[in-house]
Enzyme design. Structure first.
Site, PDB file in Angstrom:
ATOM      1  N   HIS A  20      -2.562   6.723  -8.168  1.00 46.63           N
ATOM      2  CA  HIS A  20      -2.359   5.320  -8.517  1.00 46.63           C
ATOM      3  C   HIS A  20      -2.113   4.481  -7.273  1.00 46.63           C
ATOM      4  O   HIS A  20      -1.769   4.995  -6.210  1.00 46.63           O
ATOM      5  CB  HIS A  20      -1.162   5.178  -9.451  1.00 46.63           C
TER       6      HIS A  20
ATOM      7  N   ASP B  85       0.413   1.111  -6.340  1.00 50.28           N
ATOM      8  CA  ASP B  85       1.657   0.605  -6.902  1.00 50.28           C
ATOM      9  C   ASP B  85       1.401  -0.653  -7.742  1.00 50.28           C
ATOM     10  O   ASP B  85       0.733  -1.587  -7.292  1.00 50.28           O
ATOM     11  CB  ASP B  85       2.662   0.302  -5.797  1.00 50.28           C
TER      12      ASP B  85
ATOM     13  N   HIS C   7      -2.404   6.792  -4.172  1.00 47.15           N
ATOM     14  CA  HIS C   7      -1.611   7.913  -3.682  1.00 47.15           C
ATOM     15  C   HIS C   7      -1.150   8.775  -4.841  1.00 47.15           C
ATOM     16  O   HIS C   7      -1.156   8.354  -6.008  1.00 47.15           O
ATOM     17  CB  HIS C   7      -0.432   7.432  -2.829  1.00 47.15           C
TER      18      HIS C   7
ATOM     19  N   ARG D 159      12.033   2.376  -1.216  1.00 41.37           N
ATOM     20  CA  ARG D 159      10.749   1.675  -1.169  1.00 41.37           C
ATOM     21  C   ARG D 159      10.943   0.172  -1.104  1.00 41.37           C
ATOM     22  O   ARG D 159      11.767  -0.389  -1.820  1.00 41.37           O
ATOM     23  CB  ARG D 159       9.938   2.027  -2.429  1.00 41.37           C
TER      24      ARG D 159
END
Length: 325
Positions: free
Chosen positions: A130, A132, A281, A298
């Site tokens: 996917h 983000d 990723h 993140r």
């Protein structure tokens, strides 16, 4: 990559006094000679930006960033996203930072153990790949992820270069996918539990869906990017369900071919900075049985609305507006 761009990238790195060391043929580079906590000058920012655009994901080792330093570094490259909802592990004083641990909270919130929730969400080999927040009309432009605690083995992350994957298609296939658009929707492919399923109710109450071009034009490099992933893509518009499924399977297999990927072994203090517009990723699934913590932080940078080869932008169906999180 053109000769002029390659020369400009090398020049930027030399001026900045940093070293960019590619680690795979199509994607990924380690950057040495920069202290992210110490602040970057304009030349270093330009060199890092050029490396991210060229190699799609770059890695820094042995960094000593705290939450404030993480956010300050991110601001050098864009506007950090502030998520309206984060897990309990995220720092209250830094709304730009989202903290994830190896035993995610989400499963327990919906009446299942994490392992069951993960099995129902990722039930095919390609489902976990996917970008983000790909179901938004304006997915983040980039993500900067730093490792606090990692297992002594396992827990690697893998990225794929979607510009290289697109370029590797045959000319007739490129011409075909250039014309297509696909619906991206949160929760695609989740396998419900028998009877009542609280997670299904959550998905229905928080629908996020967008029609994106199947090939987007990168707003900075001009590259054509195969905008496909296993976690959000629901249906290619204008194709029947069987046709759509077959084409998506072909494109996902193309996007995740080993030659277009790089795999990163995390260490405490490692930082990965990737272009969320040009990569997908795969988070690790080989450490759930290990009795070792994995804590990551993140920060995402706000992105723009994708546009296709013909210039037509993405269209929000539900759950997101440009610039509003």
């Amino acid at each position: 990559m053109t000769t002029d761009r390659a020369t400009a990238e090398r020049t930027a790195a030399e001026v900045a006094g940093i070293e960019v060391k590619p680690v795979a043929g199509h994607i990924g580079a380690e950057i040495d000679g920069v202290d992210l906590a110490g602040g970057l000058d304009a030349a270093q920012v330009a060199a890092v930006r050029a490396a991210v655009l060229r190699w799609k994901v770059v890695f820094f080792r042995d960094q000593r960033l705290d939450h404030a330093g993480h956010v300050a570094f991110a601001r050098l490259f864009g506007e950090p996203v502030v998520l309206p909802r984060r897990g309990k592990a995220s720092p209250a004083d830094f709304p730009e930072v989202e903290t994830t641990a190896d035993r995610l909270e989400l499963g327990g919130r919906f009446g299942m153990e994490h392992d069951e929730w993960l099995r129902r969400r990722r039930h095919t080999l390609l489902r976990g790949w996917h970008c983000d927040h790909g179901a938004r009309v304006d997915p983040p432009a980039a993500t900067i992820l730093r490792a606090e605690t990692v297992p002594p083995y396992g827990g690697d992350t893998t990225w794929s270069n979607l510009a290289a994957a697109y370029a590797g298609l045959s000319a007739p296939m490129r011409a075909f996918v250039d014309t297509l658009r696909a619906e991206h929707r949160l929760g695609v492919g989740y396998q419900p539990r028998p009877g009542d399923d609280a997670y299904v109710r959550h998905l229905l109450d928080h629908q996020t869906a967008t029609v994106h071009p199947l090939v987007r034009v990168h707003p900075e490099t001009g590259e054509r990017v195969l905008f496909v992933n296993g976690y959000y893509v629901e249906q290619i518009a204008g194709l029947s369900r069987p046709e759509s499924a077959a084409v998506l399977q072909l494109l996902l297999e193309q996007a995740t071919r080993p030659e277009y990927t790089v795999r990163f072994r995390w260490e405490p203090g490692s930082v990965a900075f990737w272009d969320n517009r040009a990569t997908i990723h795969l988070a690790p699934s080989d450490n759930a049985h290990l009795d070792h913590p994995r804590t990551m932080h993140r920060v995402m940078l706000a992105g723009d609305v994708p546009a296709g080869v013909d210039g037509t932008p993405s269209e929000a169906l539900a759950g997101s507006e440009p610039g509003r999180w």
